[in-house]
Design a protein around this motif. Sequence first.
Motif, PDB file in Angstrom:
ATOM      1  N   VAL A 109      -1.728   0.115  -4.616  1.00  7.61           N
ATOM      2  CA  VAL A 109      -1.468   1.171  -3.628  1.00  7.61           C
ATOM      3  C   VAL A 109      -2.326   2.405  -3.918  1.00  7.61           C
ATOM      4  CG1 VAL A 109       0.901   0.389  -3.173  1.00  7.61           C
ATOM      5  CG2 VAL A 109       0.501   2.212  -4.807  1.00  7.61           C
ATOM      6  N   ASN A 110      -2.411   3.271  -2.938  1.00  9.63           N
ATOM      7  CA  ASN A 110      -3.230   4.484  -3.081  1.00  9.63           C
ATOM      8  C   ASN A 110      -2.762   5.342  -4.241  1.00  9.63           C
ATOM      9  OD1 ASN A 110      -4.924   3.969  -0.989  1.00  9.63           O
ATOM     10  ND2 ASN A 110      -3.691   5.071   0.522  1.00  9.63           N
ATOM     11  N   ASP A 138     -12.372   0.117   0.822  1.00  8.33           N
ATOM     12  CA  ASP A 138     -11.333   1.012   1.329  1.00  8.33           C
ATOM     13  C   ASP A 138     -12.003   1.888   2.381  1.00  8.33           C
ATOM     14  OD1 ASP A 138      -9.437   2.841   1.955  1.00  8.33           O
ATOM     15  OD2 ASP A 138      -9.020   3.494  -0.096  1.00  8.33           O
ATOM     16  N   PHE A 140     -10.557   3.125   5.032  1.00 11.88           N
ATOM     17  CA  PHE A 140      -9.606   3.930   5.814  1.00 11.88           C
ATOM     18  C   PHE A 140      -9.744   5.408   5.518  1.00 11.88           C
ATOM     19  CE2 PHE A 140      -8.009  -0.303   5.837  1.00 11.88           C
ATOM     20  CZ  PHE A 140      -7.744  -0.471   7.186  1.00 11.88           C
ATOM     21  N   ARG A 141     -10.221   5.704   4.315  1.00 16.38           N
ATOM     22  CA  ARG A 141     -10.399   7.105   3.964  1.00 16.38           C
ATOM     23  C   ARG A 141     -11.861   7.307   3.584  1.00 16.38           C
ATOM     24  NH1 ARG A 141      -7.375   8.249  -0.989  1.00 16.38           N
ATOM     25  NH2 ARG A 141      -8.211   6.213  -1.522  1.00 16.38           N
ATOM     26  N   ALA A 192      -8.486  -1.223   0.026  1.00 17.34           N
ATOM     27  CA  ALA A 192      -7.556  -0.184   0.492  1.00 17.34           C
ATOM     28  C   ALA A 192      -6.136  -0.547   0.072  1.00 17.34           C
ATOM     29  CB  ALA A 192      -7.624  -0.064   2.001  1.00 17.34           C
ATOM     30  N   ARG A 194      -3.081   0.402   1.474  1.00 17.65           N
ATOM     31  CA  ARG A 194      -2.049   0.884   2.401  1.00 17.65           C
ATOM     32  C   ARG A 194      -0.912  -0.125   2.456  1.00 17.65           C
ATOM     33  NH1 ARG A 194      -4.175   1.597   7.995  1.00 17.65           N
ATOM     34  NH2 ARG A 194      -4.610  -0.591   7.610  1.00 17.65           N
ATOM     35  N   HIS A 196       1.501  -0.355   4.417  1.00 24.47           N
ATOM     36  CA  HIS A 196       2.211  -0.097   5.675  1.00 24.47           C
ATOM     37  C   HIS A 196       3.165  -1.234   6.011  1.00 24.47           C
ATOM     38  CE1 HIS A 196      -1.530  -2.096   6.180  1.00 24.47           C
ATOM     39  NE2 HIS A 196      -1.479  -2.193   7.473  1.00 24.47           N
ATOM     40  N   LEU A 201      -1.010  -5.958   5.010  1.00 20.92           N
ATOM     41  CA  LEU A 201      -1.664  -6.022   3.700  1.00 20.92           C
ATOM     42  C   LEU A 201      -2.170  -7.434   3.432  1.00 20.92           C
ATOM     43  CD1 LEU A 201      -2.009  -4.264   1.030  1.00 20.92           C
ATOM     44  CD2 LEU A 201      -0.027  -5.504   0.213  1.00 20.92           C
ATOM     45  N   GLN A 236       6.128  -2.264  -6.054  1.00 21.69           N
ATOM     46  CA  GLN A 236       4.814  -2.441  -5.420  1.00 21.69           C
ATOM     47  C   GLN A 236       4.152  -3.720  -5.944  1.00 21.69           C
ATOM     48  OE1 GLN A 236       2.638   0.922  -6.800  1.00 21.69           O
ATOM     49  NE2 GLN A 236       3.950   2.414  -5.778  1.00 21.69           N
TER      50      GLN A 236
END
Length: 300
Positions: A109-110, A138, A140-141, A192, A194, A196, A201, A236
């Motif tokens: 995870v981030n 990654d 997304f950012r 990444a 995430r 969510h 994932l 996680q």
Amino acid sequence: LVRLRARLAQSQNAFGRGLLTLLSSDKLDEDVWEEIEEVLITADVGVTSASQIVEGLRTKVKVLGTRTPGDVRSLLREELVAHINPDLDRAVRTEPHGDRPAVIMVVGVNGVGKTTTTGKLARVIIGDGHTAVLGAADTFRAAAAEQLQTWGERVGAPVIRKEEGADPASVAFDAVTRGIADGVDTVIIDTAGRLHTKTGLMDELGKVKRVVEKRSQVDEVLLVLDATTGQNGLRQARVFAEVVNITGIVLTKLDGTAKGGIVIQVQRELGVPVKLVGLGEGPDDLAPFDPETFVDAILE
Ligand code: GDP
């Protein structure tokens, strides 16, 4: 390893000191055993393992009729090392297969330290005289790719990246393609994190893996976990283990916590060895995990 030990000893001090103080009590009675178990649980060893370790220790002390703190200490050392399982294969597979690079996916995870670990791992590989390419999957950012780029420049590894929002699998594909073209030993893909939805994932990591496998094979899927996050980190870890086949764990931020017992708990839960530990934010702060060095640092 000497540095690993010094670093760990600093952060695991509270844990170790608690144990050593208890072992030097005049009488090893019921209360002392219970307190030892509590110290182990506080250090995130996990309830089941803590109780097994204390049981094992008690039995040995009884059978051997041992009493001196020094003897009990070495029995505890044996017990802890056995629980971490020194026989597991902890080597990270970085060797190419013929003209195909080894491929390592870094997941988690981030904020747990994936990008940092990717950079540090490249540093180790390059330091050993091998070559590496990094893939910034990654997407997304934008900051994630920037950060990996900085690491690439710092350690001397090309970074394959695309615009924000690009398909992570296509970045991975390009990174492996570049690795093959350049005859590179190892490609490391930073993914990444995430969380969510589980299916989201699973789809994403599954796709990255499938696409890589069109060009080479995935040799390692390293799950990065922040040692300071305890039960949350374990939750996680379980989700990731359900969606992808983890081959090793990287436990980061062990420099900032006395909860190193998480090593025992996470290995037990996932059945996967801790292969590397993060001991700081710098490029040289990644070390192979060695059970005996680790336990010695705790019981320093
Ligand atoms: P990512 O989101 O999983 O890629 O996490 P990053 O690699 O960006 O790391 C998040 C933060 O944790 C950064 O500030 C890192 O410098 C820090 N970090 C990563 N690994 C370690 C470690 O082993 N020890 C310490 N103290 N900090 C770490």
